[in-house]
Design a protein around this motif. Structure first.
Motif, PDB file in Angstrom:
ATOM      1  N   GLU A 172       0.834  -1.209   0.000  1.00  0.00           N
ATOM      2  CA  GLU A 172       0.000   0.000   0.000  1.00  0.00           C
ATOM      3  C   GLU A 172       0.868   1.258   0.000  1.00  0.00           C
ATOM      4  OE1 GLU A 172      -2.622   2.397   3.338  1.00  0.00           O
ATOM      5  OE2 GLU A 172      -2.460   0.199   3.494  1.00  0.00           O
ATOM      6  N   TYR A 173       1.867   1.308   0.864  1.00  0.00           N
ATOM      7  CA  TYR A 173       2.711   2.500   0.971  1.00  0.00           C
ATOM      8  C   TYR A 173       3.664   2.626  -0.216  1.00  0.00           C
ATOM      9  CZ  TYR A 173       0.904   3.209   5.662  1.00  0.00           C
ATOM     10  OH  TYR A 173       0.067   3.447   6.727  1.00  0.00           O
ATOM     11  N   LEU A 174       4.132   1.511  -0.745  1.00  0.00           N
ATOM     12  CA  LEU A 174       5.034   1.559  -1.896  1.00  0.00           C
ATOM     13  C   LEU A 174       4.302   2.038  -3.145  1.00  0.00           C
ATOM     14  CD1 LEU A 174       6.934  -1.753  -1.159  1.00  0.00           C
ATOM     15  CD2 LEU A 174       7.916   0.555  -1.091  1.00  0.00           C
ATOM     16  N   LYS A 175       3.071   1.632  -3.314  1.00  0.00           N
ATOM     17  CA  LYS A 175       2.291   2.135  -4.446  1.00  0.00           C
ATOM     18  C   LYS A 175       2.057   3.638  -4.327  1.00  0.00           C
ATOM     19  CE  LYS A 175      -0.170  -2.060  -5.862  1.00  0.00           C
ATOM     20  NZ  LYS A 175      -1.486  -2.736  -5.969  1.00  0.00           N
ATOM     21  N   ARG A 176       1.846   4.095  -3.105  1.00  0.00           N
ATOM     22  CA  ARG A 176       1.703   5.544  -2.892  1.00  0.00           C
ATOM     23  C   ARG A 176       2.999   6.274  -3.268  1.00  0.00           C
ATOM     24  NH1 ARG A 176      -0.438   6.718   3.067  1.00  0.00           N
ATOM     25  NH2 ARG A 176       0.413   8.772   2.470  1.00  0.00           N
ATOM     26  N   ALA A 177       4.144   5.694  -2.885  1.00  0.00           N
ATOM     27  CA  ALA A 177       5.432   6.322  -3.204  1.00  0.00           C
ATOM     28  C   ALA A 177       5.638   6.416  -4.710  1.00  0.00           C
ATOM     29  CB  ALA A 177       6.572   5.540  -2.555  1.00  0.00           C
ATOM     30  N   LEU A 178       5.289   5.346  -5.438  1.00  0.00           N
ATOM     31  CA  LEU A 178       5.499   5.328  -6.883  1.00  0.00           C
ATOM     32  C   LEU A 178       4.470   6.177  -7.621  1.00  0.00           C
ATOM     33  CD1 LEU A 178       6.456   1.576  -7.259  1.00  0.00           C
ATOM     34  CD2 LEU A 178       7.950   3.548  -7.623  1.00  0.00           C
ATOM     35  N   LYS A 179       3.327   6.385  -7.024  1.00  0.00           N
ATOM     36  CA  LYS A 179       2.346   7.298  -7.620  1.00  0.00           C
ATOM     37  C   LYS A 179       2.876   8.729  -7.572  1.00  0.00           C
ATOM     38  CE  LYS A 179      -2.592   8.405  -7.545  1.00  0.00           C
ATOM     39  NZ  LYS A 179      -3.893   8.147  -6.868  1.00  0.00           N
ATOM     40  N   ILE A 180       3.623   9.042  -6.520  1.00  0.00           N
ATOM     41  CA  ILE A 180       4.237  10.367  -6.390  1.00  0.00           C
ATOM     42  C   ILE A 180       5.437  10.498  -7.319  1.00  0.00           C
ATOM     43  CG2 ILE A 180       5.476  11.886  -4.791  1.00  0.00           C
ATOM     44  CD1 ILE A 180       3.736  10.471  -2.556  1.00  0.00           C
ATOM     45  N   ASP A 181       6.261   9.452  -7.370  1.00  0.00           N
ATOM     46  CA  ASP A 181       7.485   9.476  -8.192  1.00  0.00           C
ATOM     47  C   ASP A 181       7.643   8.110  -8.843  1.00  0.00           C
ATOM     48  OD1 ASP A 181       9.963   9.654  -9.351  1.00  0.00           O
ATOM     49  OD2 ASP A 181      11.027  10.294  -7.551  1.00  0.00           O
ATOM     50  N   LEU A 182       7.232   8.005 -10.103  1.00  0.00           N
ATOM     51  CA  LEU A 182       7.236   6.725 -10.812  1.00  0.00           C
ATOM     52  C   LEU A 182       8.631   6.137 -10.934  1.00  0.00           C
ATOM     53  CD1 LEU A 182       5.492   4.682 -12.395  1.00  0.00           C
ATOM     54  CD2 LEU A 182       5.941   6.043 -14.455  1.00  0.00           C
ATOM     55  N   ASN A 183       9.654   6.990 -10.923  1.00  0.00           N
ATOM     56  CA  ASN A 183      11.031   6.521 -11.111  1.00  0.00           C
ATOM     57  C   ASN A 183      11.833   6.486  -9.812  1.00  0.00           C
ATOM     58  OD1 ASN A 183      10.965   6.028 -13.936  1.00  0.00           O
ATOM     59  ND2 ASN A 183      11.048   8.243 -14.298  1.00  0.00           N
TER      60      ASN A 183
END
Length: 763
Positions: free
Chosen positions: A106-117
């Motif tokens: 859940e938290y990792l998807k949030r991180a990648l939504k903010i910064d895909l790279n």
């Protein structure tokens, strides 16, 4: 009022910086939190430092086993900084270390939504998927022979009247679906994995099987009538590993017999036969023990009195289908086990020797260990053979110190159960040992494969021996065994001290013995942390490589070592690291990362048919599955399962070698990017146009490293004898779509401090 607030802010910020400077990160975090809460305008100014302090404080809390405080601090901090990809990723890393991959995702998807790279989050997400759903689920579900065999066995038993079913360790729920479609009046299923339970729930709903009762427990915890109203007539389970018993199969069987299964009930599978043979196999030899003969040819160190063997307590698993292997002895039946006999299971479950047998060596050779495999008897007619190359199971390998044998020598094979797992060993009075060793060290595989990579070790030795004429007194060697540093001490007249780091006491004893036997007493020092090194260093070998095929993501990075420890004119090895890639087509690689519904077929059997066998289930010469009855043709459809488990698919496969898969090479090998552990970089590799007509189209990119130790010493990790395995990036349709549109195949490589993300440019 505002003046008072400003005064509090100024003092809090001052105290936060003071505590941070003195290493009191707990208090620093508390004061930075005050600043961030009272002054939203200052949040962006202190965000990076705040995140650094929170990271250090979280690590300290975790080391003190205060995980609830870790969660509290991160949740509160994320209320303040909800869009901090670093903070989200760091919190997810704590959750992963606490074995909570579902929340981490859940938290990792949030991180990648903010910064895909943001590649640390991308890598952790792949780890979280692998933790939530073990990778063997994918190869197992893609084994259509296994699936069809279980379907037919379940149909047979239910038609014989065993119509109430418990599926133990249901996974995606496939066996439960077979039972329901076969006409079971009631199907119960248990699963302890949170991710698999969620998948099974969706699978049942999508396949019109919501009446299957899913119980989120281990089979050991099931109770009647709390979980199941009455004893069932049929137990089905497929919880077997390469050594058959690794998943606590026998204790689980005993428990369901005693507490869940009707006295006249049955278990699928019905039983198993376990086989063993002694083998000669260089591949196993070089992964299980150190062969010092080749090292001695060019290394100045003294290994005469040592021998090294793997520290695996039980067995390793290997696919030896594509490896040169000679069976020194004929395969022998170790034992048979009947899963429907409670007394036999109880006796078998006790620790101790279960079999001692003697077998004759067929010819002169070298015995590198034992392999075992099994035939799983689903019923009286249907048998799965784990030794077949098509099987989702690999062989269980019990390595040993290589010994020479002659034709006619008698080997005694011993099989025993220990903590409900199988252990096998052999002995012989007539065998001739390759090594007359005084000391035997059992060490991790990374040390063994490192010392057996003769080309790499030779390069390190040559560099250590023929180092440039500069003065090199103080050395740090971070490799699994410091052969570069020890060679410098031995061959370079100016060298005085070698520092190395290890947490393994056995490895430390080995290093100390080799140093002592090589006349280097008093020159070799172990450190627990690199900050213990008291002086600037003249030479550092940074071995930041993981044997599974990637660079290690840890705090002891090349950049940190260089900044803190190396002299301005010191030697840093390797000079450069390059990622190399090659396009391939493979049927095997996709089966490791995503499930195909086509492999999950079900048969449409009429109600008056006693048993339906799919004509594709087995051929006359197919040893993977043996059915001793006439096949009847039937139509097939597929379950809807893939879309649910494939939510946890990954596209990078690590720990690969050529024994694990087959592939057809489509392109030349190309350098994709130079690894930079201090910066984020990007590159695009153009593989050009690939003919899409009457040509095999690539579906994967196989990647490995070129390690430039110096301009004259470059090591390629693609080879099987390398200390590193390689990785593959699997693409589903992206490559095919580009090629069929007659476009150039362009691969984008994004690199962030050694972490890699590879995508197809679909222009």
């Amino acid at each position: 009022m505002q003046a008072e607030v400003n005064d509090i802010l100024e003092k809090s910020l001052q105290k936060a910086r003071e505590h941070d400077r003195t290493g009191n990160v707990g208090k620093a975090y508390a004061y930075y939190t005050i600043v961030a809460e009272l002054s939203p305008a200052k949040r962006s100014e202190i965000e990076e430092t705040f995140t650094d302090v929170l990271c250090e404080w979280g690590i300290q809390l975790a080391e003190d086993h205060r995980f609830s405080d870790v969660v509290r601090c991160y949740k509160h901090s994320l209320d303040i900084y909800p869009n901090s990809s670093r903070m989200l990723n760091n919190f997810a890393a704590h959750l992963l270390r606490n074995n909570d991959p579902i929340r981490a995702i859940e938290y990792l998807k949030r991180a990648l939504k903010i910064d895909l790279n943001f590649l640390p989050a991308e890598r952790n997400l792949q780890n979280a998927y692998s933790m939530a759903v073990d990778r063997w689920h994918f190869t197992m579900l893609n084994d259509k022979w296994r699936n069809s065999a279980f379907e037919q066995a379940i149909h047979k038993r239910i038609r014989q009247g065993y119509d109430t079913v418990l599926d133990v360790g249901t996974g995606t729920g496939l066996l439960s679906l077979y039972a329901k479609d076969a006409g079971a009046t009631k199907v119960y299923t248990c699963e302890c994995s949170e991710a698999m339970m969620l998948i099974a729930q969706e699978v049942f709903e999508s396949n019109n099987a919501a009446d299957i009762k899913l119980i989120p427990k281990l089979s050991f915890d099931l109770k009647i009538p709390t979980d199941i109203p009455e004893r069932v007539k049929l137990i089905v389970t497929e919880t077997f590993d390469a050594g058959l018993f690794g998943e606590l199969v026998v204790p689980s069987m005993i428990n369901v017999h005693m507490n869940i299964l009707d006295s006249n009930g049955m278990v699928i599978p019905m039983g198993a036969t376990i086989y063993a043979a002694a083998i000669e196999c260089e591949y196993i030899r070089y992964r299980s023990s150190v062969v010092f003969d080749k090292v001695k040819d060019y290394c100045p160190l003294n290994f005469n009195n040592v021998s090294v063997l793997s520290d695996d307590e039980y067995y390793d698993t290997e696919n030896l289908e594509k490896v040169q292997i000679n069976y020194i002895t004929e395969p022998q039946v170790l034992f048979n086990i009947n899963f429907n006999d409670l007394l036999e299971l109880q006796e078998f479950c006790k620790d101790g020797i279960k079999q001692m047998l003697q077998t004759k060596c067929k010819y002169d050779g070298t015995v590198d260990g034992l392999v075992t495999w099994f035939k799983l008897h689903l019923d009286e007619e249907i048998t799965l053979d784990s030794s077949d190359g098509k099987s989702c199971w690999q062989l269980a390998v019990f390595p040993a110190m290589p010994i020479n044998c002659h034709g006619g020598d008698i080997l005694t094979i011993k099989a025993e159960m220990s903590k409900s797992k199988l252990k096998c060993s052999f002995s012989t009075d007539n065998a001739r040992s390759n090594e007359n060793c005084k000391f035997l060290y059992r060490l991790p595989k990374e040390v063994i494969v490192f010392l057996n990579d003769f080309n790499y070790v030779k390069m390190l030795t040559e560099i250590g021996r023929y180092q440039e004429s500069r003065e090199i007194k103080y050395i740090l060697d971070t490799s699994p065994f410091p052969i570069y540093g020890l060679t410098l001490l031995k061959e370079h007249k100016d060298s005085e001290i070698l520092y190395y780091k290890t947490d393994n006491p056995t490895l430390r004893f080995l290093i100390e013995q080799v140093a002592r036997d090589s006349g280097l007493q008093g020159k070799v020092y172990m450190v627990s942390n690199y900050d213990e090194i008291p002086c600037p260093l003249d030479s550092i070998l940074v071995h930041n490589f993981d044997i599974k095929g990637e660079l290690k993501d840890d705090q002891d990075s090349c950049y940190e070592i260089f900044r803190h420890l190396l002299k301005p004119n010191g030697v840093l090895l390797p000079e450069k690291i390059f990622l190399v890639g090659q396009l391939v087509y493979s049927e095997d690689l996709p089966n490791m990362v995503y499930v195909k519904d086509a492999n999950l077929q079900r048969s449409s059997c009429s109600s008056n048919t006693p048993i339906c066998f799919n004509t594709n289930l087995a051929s006359e010469n197919d040893s993977h599955i043996q059915i001793n009855t006439a096949n009847k043709e039937s139509k097939s459809t597929n379950y809807v399962i893939a879309e649910y488990i494939n939510r946890y698919k990954i596209n990078q496969i690590f720990d690969l070698n050529s024994s694990l898969y087959s592939c057809e090479i489509i392109s030349d090998a190309q350098i994709l990017i130079e690894i930079n552990e201090t910066e984020t970089t990007e590159a695009v590799m153009n593989f050009g146009k690939i003919n899409g007509v009457n040509t095999t189209l690539p579906n994967s990119l196989v990647c490995w490293y070129k390690i430039q130790l110096s301009s004259d010493h470059v090591h390629d990790t693609r080879k099987n004898e390398s200390f590193m395995n390689h990785i593959a990036i699997v693409f589903e349709d992206e490559l095919r779509d580009v090629i069929l549109r007659d476009k150039e195949v362009k691969i984008k490589i994004h690199q962030m401090k050694g972490l890699i993300k590879i995508t197809v440019l679909n222009l």
